[in-house]
Write a protein that holds these residues in place. Structure first.
Motif, short mmCIF file in Angstrom:
data_model
loop_
_atom_site.label_atom_id
_atom_site.label_comp_id
_atom_site.label_asym_id
_atom_site.label_seq_id
_atom_site.Cartn_x
_atom_site.Cartn_y
_atom_site.Cartn_z
N ASN B 316 -59.24 -100.86 86.59
CA ASN B 316 -59.58 -101.00 88.00
C ASN B 316 -61.07 -100.78 88.19
O ASN B 316 -61.49 -99.69 88.58
N ASP B 317 -61.83 -101.80 87.90
CA ASP B 317 -63.29 -101.76 88.10
C ASP B 317 -63.97 -100.58 87.41
O ASP B 317 -64.88 -99.97 87.96
N LEU B 318 -63.54 -100.30 86.18
CA LEU B 318 -64.11 -99.15 85.45
C LEU B 318 -65.46 -99.49 84.81
O LEU B 318 -65.69 -100.62 84.40
N ASP B 319 -66.30 -98.50 84.72
CA ASP B 319 -67.52 -98.59 83.92
C ASP B 319 -67.79 -97.21 83.32
O ASP B 319 -66.95 -96.30 83.45
N GLU B 320 -68.94 -97.03 82.66
CA GLU B 320 -69.20 -95.76 81.96
C GLU B 320 -69.24 -94.58 82.91
O GLU B 320 -68.83 -93.47 82.55
N ARG B 321 -69.72 -94.81 84.11
CA ARG B 321 -69.84 -93.69 85.07
C ARG B 321 -68.46 -93.24 85.55
O ARG B 321 -68.17 -92.05 85.64
N LEU B 322 -67.60 -94.22 85.86
CA LEU B 322 -66.25 -93.87 86.31
C LEU B 322 -65.43 -93.22 85.20
O LEU B 322 -64.66 -92.29 85.43
N ILE B 323 -65.60 -93.73 83.99
CA ILE B 323 -64.87 -93.15 82.86
C ILE B 323 -65.31 -91.70 82.65
O ILE B 323 -64.49 -90.80 82.48
N GLU B 324 -66.61 -91.48 82.70
CA GLU B 324 -67.16 -90.13 82.57
C GLU B 324 -66.56 -89.22 83.65
O GLU B 324 -66.14 -88.09 83.37
N SER B 325 -66.49 -89.73 84.87
CA SER B 325 -65.96 -88.94 85.98
C SER B 325 -64.46 -88.66 85.79
O SER B 325 -63.99 -87.55 86.03
N LEU B 326 -63.71 -89.66 85.36
CA LEU B 326 -62.28 -89.46 85.15
C LEU B 326 -62.03 -88.46 84.02
O LEU B 326 -61.12 -87.61 84.12
N LYS B 327 -62.82 -88.53 82.97
CA LYS B 327 -62.72 -87.56 81.88
C LYS B 327 -62.96 -86.15 82.42
O LYS B 327 -62.25 -85.21 82.09
N TYR B 328 -64.00 -86.05 83.26
CA TYR B 328 -64.38 -84.76 83.83
C TYR B 328 -63.24 -84.19 84.69
O TYR B 328 -63.02 -82.99 84.74
N GLN B 329 -62.51 -85.10 85.36
CA GLN B 329 -61.39 -84.68 86.21
C GLN B 329 -60.11 -84.41 85.42
O GLN B 329 -59.07 -84.13 86.00
N GLY B 330 -60.19 -84.56 84.11
CA GLY B 330 -59.02 -84.27 83.28
C GLY B 330 -57.98 -85.36 83.25
O GLY B 330 -56.80 -85.10 82.95
N ALA B 331 -58.39 -86.58 83.55
CA ALA B 331 -57.44 -87.70 83.52
C ALA B 331 -56.79 -87.81 82.15
O ALA B 331 -57.44 -87.60 81.13
N LYS B 332 -55.52 -88.13 82.13
CA LYS B 332 -54.79 -88.27 80.86
C LYS B 332 -54.69 -89.74 80.48
O LYS B 332 -53.59 -90.29 80.35
N ILE B 333 -55.82 -90.34 80.36
CA ILE B 333 -55.90 -91.76 80.01
C ILE B 333 -56.39 -91.85 78.57
O ILE B 333 -57.35 -91.17 78.22
N ASP B 334 -55.72 -92.65 77.73
CA ASP B 334 -56.19 -92.75 76.35
C ASP B 334 -56.68 -94.14 76.00
O ASP B 334 -57.23 -94.35 74.93
N THR B 335 -56.46 -95.11 76.90
CA THR B 335 -56.93 -96.47 76.64
C THR B 335 -57.53 -97.00 77.93
O THR B 335 -56.89 -96.94 78.99
N TRP B 336 -58.75 -97.49 77.83
CA TRP B 336 -59.50 -97.91 79.02
C TRP B 336 -59.63 -99.42 79.03
O TRP B 336 -60.19 -100.00 78.10
N GLY B 337 -59.13 -100.04 80.09
CA GLY B 337 -59.28 -101.48 80.24
C GLY B 337 -60.49 -101.76 81.12
O GLY B 337 -60.53 -101.32 82.27
N VAL B 338 -61.46 -102.43 80.56
CA VAL B 338 -62.71 -102.64 81.28
C VAL B 338 -62.98 -104.14 81.39
O VAL B 338 -62.90 -104.85 80.40
N GLY B 339 -63.25 -104.61 82.60
CA GLY B 339 -63.41 -106.05 82.80
C GLY B 339 -64.77 -106.41 83.37
O GLY B 339 -65.78 -106.40 82.67
N THR B 340 -64.75 -106.68 84.69
CA THR B 340 -65.92 -107.18 85.41
C THR B 340 -67.19 -106.39 85.13
O THR B 340 -68.24 -106.97 84.87
N LYS B 341 -67.11 -105.08 85.20
CA LYS B 341 -68.31 -104.25 85.09
C LYS B 341 -68.94 -104.36 83.71
O LYS B 341 -70.14 -104.17 83.56
#
Lengths: 505, 505
Positions: B316-341
């Motif tokens: 969902n419109d992910l980029d390095e900044r959002l991934i960094e933020s989600l990691k910081y929030q403790g998201a339990k995501i192990d695979t990142w789908g990155v498209g447009t950005k």
């Protein structure tokens, strides 16, 4: 580093990147999930189940008030060439799942190998002003086929619509001056440049620097010389002289390699020599510095030197905002060279077009409508088999109504449309209203039935469309929102479906 | 609207956009001014004069501290196929100047028709960490040829370098998690997607959704199903069940079509059925909503349901900044789908690479150095025939020195480099320093002499390069500036040339 010579590509076949791309069919230019879903439909015996999908976007790009539909001709060429090659199938047969067994049955791959498109496709002609939620393309046919087309249609239409819209904005800012596209070197790949040149020309640009785009699409090409030409010779004067001797009928001198205004004076001198030989200097180009001030000073030098008709071309990371600002500052620029900011749509490099299921026939052949729910109501799709009716005054577009052609084969002459974001905002059109449907037949049963317009005709269509688009809608800052509503019965159907779905979950 | 069927393209030949696009030779993919300059050189009998050009950029993209060189293999394929077709020449013969007479002499077009590249080309291997002002590519040869190659080399190298760099940043943010590229639908045209898939894989992504990129480059492809699959069936449960029956070895369920956590529970139930048949559910995908919270809740449901190994894929419109933020929030995501950005490099969709003349031989065969002056000292190019020497500690890059190989066929073991932006900043490397030259031979006299690495080897090279790049240089905010200097005698030559040129003008 010790590299071995093995090539960086898969060895399915020996074609390289460029050769592979050049093949007539790009059926494989799709997301894998379209093929895994296709497989699922095929296995479930649902592959041929008729469905309808709409391609649309939810927000105009660049915080603008309108967009220009573009890319249809490229999509048509893609669709006409659509089929899977033997080596495509061989590749698909090599894909495996978690258990290392093939993803796809051989019988399915045979099915793909024999697949020919049988869809109906309707679309807005290129250059049509288009607004959020309006289908630019409607695909009706076997769900397996509709699904395979999703990704390539989005790729083609999203990008060209984005660039045509950007070009229209830039040309609006230029107020009738010539705008030349020369973004090839910074474009996003080879087709990022070619498609951009095409869409920029449709959006209103006069010419491109891209020779291949010129050859392929018949777009006028322009170009003279670069800084490196000037640097090659001992002096700027010699560089201009030698250029003028070689190509006296195409002289636009780039004057800012060393000292810009000195360069303009030198251009005037060479222009005089040129004139004696019966040729006229076309102009000068500024590529750096304070373009407003330099262009005003250059204009004086040219006018005083006897070259009032010589053009002043300017370039250097220009876009609609900078052009607007330079105009405001009184810059004496009459030709705008626009590159990176145009061909990459720098401030918003992607249009968020989507492709959503509107309806699918059940086993009895009855259309079942579908919506995609979302927490954000702007993201809930419209159900049905949609068409867009545009209502017009003789000189202006008044509003667009999205309606379901299954509910209204013939639209009543007296209709009400409802703003889906605010159901109290309604617009009524009566029997005297002029109107026309925007989606026209492109393919019937997989066959092209469309009389393709020339690029010149598309450009003329753009001119008319922009003339008829309300001025407030074209404004860059806080543009007026053009009225787009749902026909009343479509609105009610959708509202009932949302309520039912929300109750269910 | 009455369109006549004439086709929107020039009628020079009958190839359509896609066919024309990827012919074995893309010699026409250049700016017109390269051809008008070529004509000038040819007329002046300077076409074969030996010159050297460098392709470099002046600023890392994304406000970052480093970049990854990419695109060389595509450039090699372009160069190997380089020639003008008969219909290219026919088109060029049709171009006219202000006097409506042809731009080009026929003899010149014959010359182009017979032209085969004879240049030497040196370049950084793909995946090499590269910094501002360092040549990524050096082209040495007849000035006419060097000039024709400028635009296509910039187009290819600029874009792939941009995307490989973006991918590396995103993969850094993902801290070793899998990153999957699926930007095809929003990419800038067909090659905007294919080149991006390739560069993203080089930059560190694990897979792509783009089937053609998979086939062409051997990149792993992934994909399961879309929202439309779920919407096709009466319920989400049926949709998952039918999918699992069709493709039990590739089950990642998209759970957010209706109610996300309900979707996860349904996936668990279908996962249990799947397990009974001997297959394991691979995971679920979240594509909307609060990804941090939803992933944490989904992880609990999956773990409690007996699926601790099931992946959680998020997009969902992910980029390095959002991934960094989600990691910081403790998201339990192990695979990142990155498209447009990723595929459009959304926050900076173009790399400003340029191609500048460094030297040209005079009539006596002596190299004459050249610089392009500019008011901004960062824009003054470096003169000479340049190479880049990288100094290393065993585990880390220490600094890069740009030097002129004509001055130093053998670099002294004891060298000083000077920061061109601040001549008081100097770095000394002594005889014990480990070092290597970054530009390696690719073409000699127009013939490919390079052992092309595989994509896997390039990816391994990227891993090593990133490991050796100082951590501070890789930081997203205010990265440390990696030391790049000019070898002392090159610095002095350049300074003298700038002074001389400024005095002259």
């Amino acid at each position: 580093m010790e590299w071995t010579r093995r090539g960086s590509r898969s060895t399915i076949d020996s074609m390289n990147h460029l050769e592979q791309l050049y093949r007539p069919s790009l059926a494989m230019l799709t997301d894998l999930y379209q093929l895994t879903m296709a497989y699922g439909y095929w296995k479930q015996d649902l592959a041929e189940r008729e469905s309808v999908f709409h391609l649309f976007f939810r927000k105009n790009p660049f915080e603008g008030g309108f967009s220009l539909a573009c890319g249809l001709q490229t999509a048509i060429e893609f669709l006409e060439g659509f089929h899977f090659h033997a080596d495509d199938l061989k590749y698909l047969a090599s894909l495996t799942g978690a258990d290392s067994k093939p993803l796809f049955d051989e019988a399915f791959l045979e099915y793909l190998g024999q697949l020919r498109l049988t869809c109906h496709i309707d679309a807005m002609p290129e250059g049509t002003a288009v607004y959020p939620h309006e289908p630019l393309v409607r695909v009706t046919g076997p769900i397996l086929q509709c699904q395979l087309l999703e990704t390539p249609l989005l790729n083609i239409i999203n990008f060209q619509t984005l660039i045509a819209t950007k070009a229209a904005r830039i040309c609006t800012a230029a107020e009738g001056d010539r705008v030349i596209e020369f973004g090839l070197r910074r474009a996003q790949g080879i087709d990022g440049s070619l498609s951009a040149s095409r869409a920029a020309y449709i959006g209103g640009c006069s010419a491109t620097s891209n020779v291949l785009a010129g050859k392929q699409f018949g777009i006028p090409v322009v170009g003279t010389h670069a800084h490196s030409w000037v640097m090659t010779f001992p002096s700027e004067r010699e560089a201009f002289e030698i250029y003028a001797q070689a190509m006296p009928n195409n002289c636009v001198f780039l004057v800012d390699t060393y000292d810009t205004l000195e360069g303009v004076r030198t251009a005037v001198e060479i222009g005089r020599t040129l004139r004696k030989s019966g040729h006229e200097m076309l102009g000068i180009r500024l590529d750096s510095g304070d373009l407003a001030w330099l262009s005003i000073e250059a204009r004086k030098i040219l006018d005083d030197g006897g070259f009032p008709d010589a053009s002043i071309v300017a370039s250097n990371d220009l876009d609609e905002r900078l052009i607007e600002s330079l105009k405001y500052q009184g810059a004496k620029i009459d030709t705008w060279g626009v590159g990176t900011k145009l061909v990459t749509a720098f401030d918003q490099p992607a249009l968020g077009g989507v492709y959503k299921l509107g309806a699918i026939r059940d086993e009895q052949g009855v259309w079942q409508y579908r919506i995609k729910l979302s927490e954000q109501s702007i993201k809930v799709s419209n159900p049905g088999i949609l068409q867009v009716r545009r209502f017009e005054k003789p000189s202006e577009h008044r509003g667009d109504m999205i309606y379901n052609i299954e509910m209204h084969q013939e639209l009543p002459t007296d209709v009400t449309m409802i703003d889906p974001a605010d159901s109290t905002r309604r617009k009524h059109f009566d029997a005297d209203s002029q109107s026309a449907d925007l989606l026209v037949p492109i393919f019937r049963d997989g066959a092209n039935v469309y009389s393709t317009p020339t690029l010149q005709e598309i450009r003329q269509h753009v001119t008319t469309q922009i003339q008829r688009t309300p001025k407030g809608v074209q404004r860059f800052d806080n543009p007026h929102s053009y009225p787009v509503g749902l026909e009343k019965s479509l609105y009610e159907t959708k509202a009932a479906m949302i309520l039912e779905a929300r109750n269910r979950s």
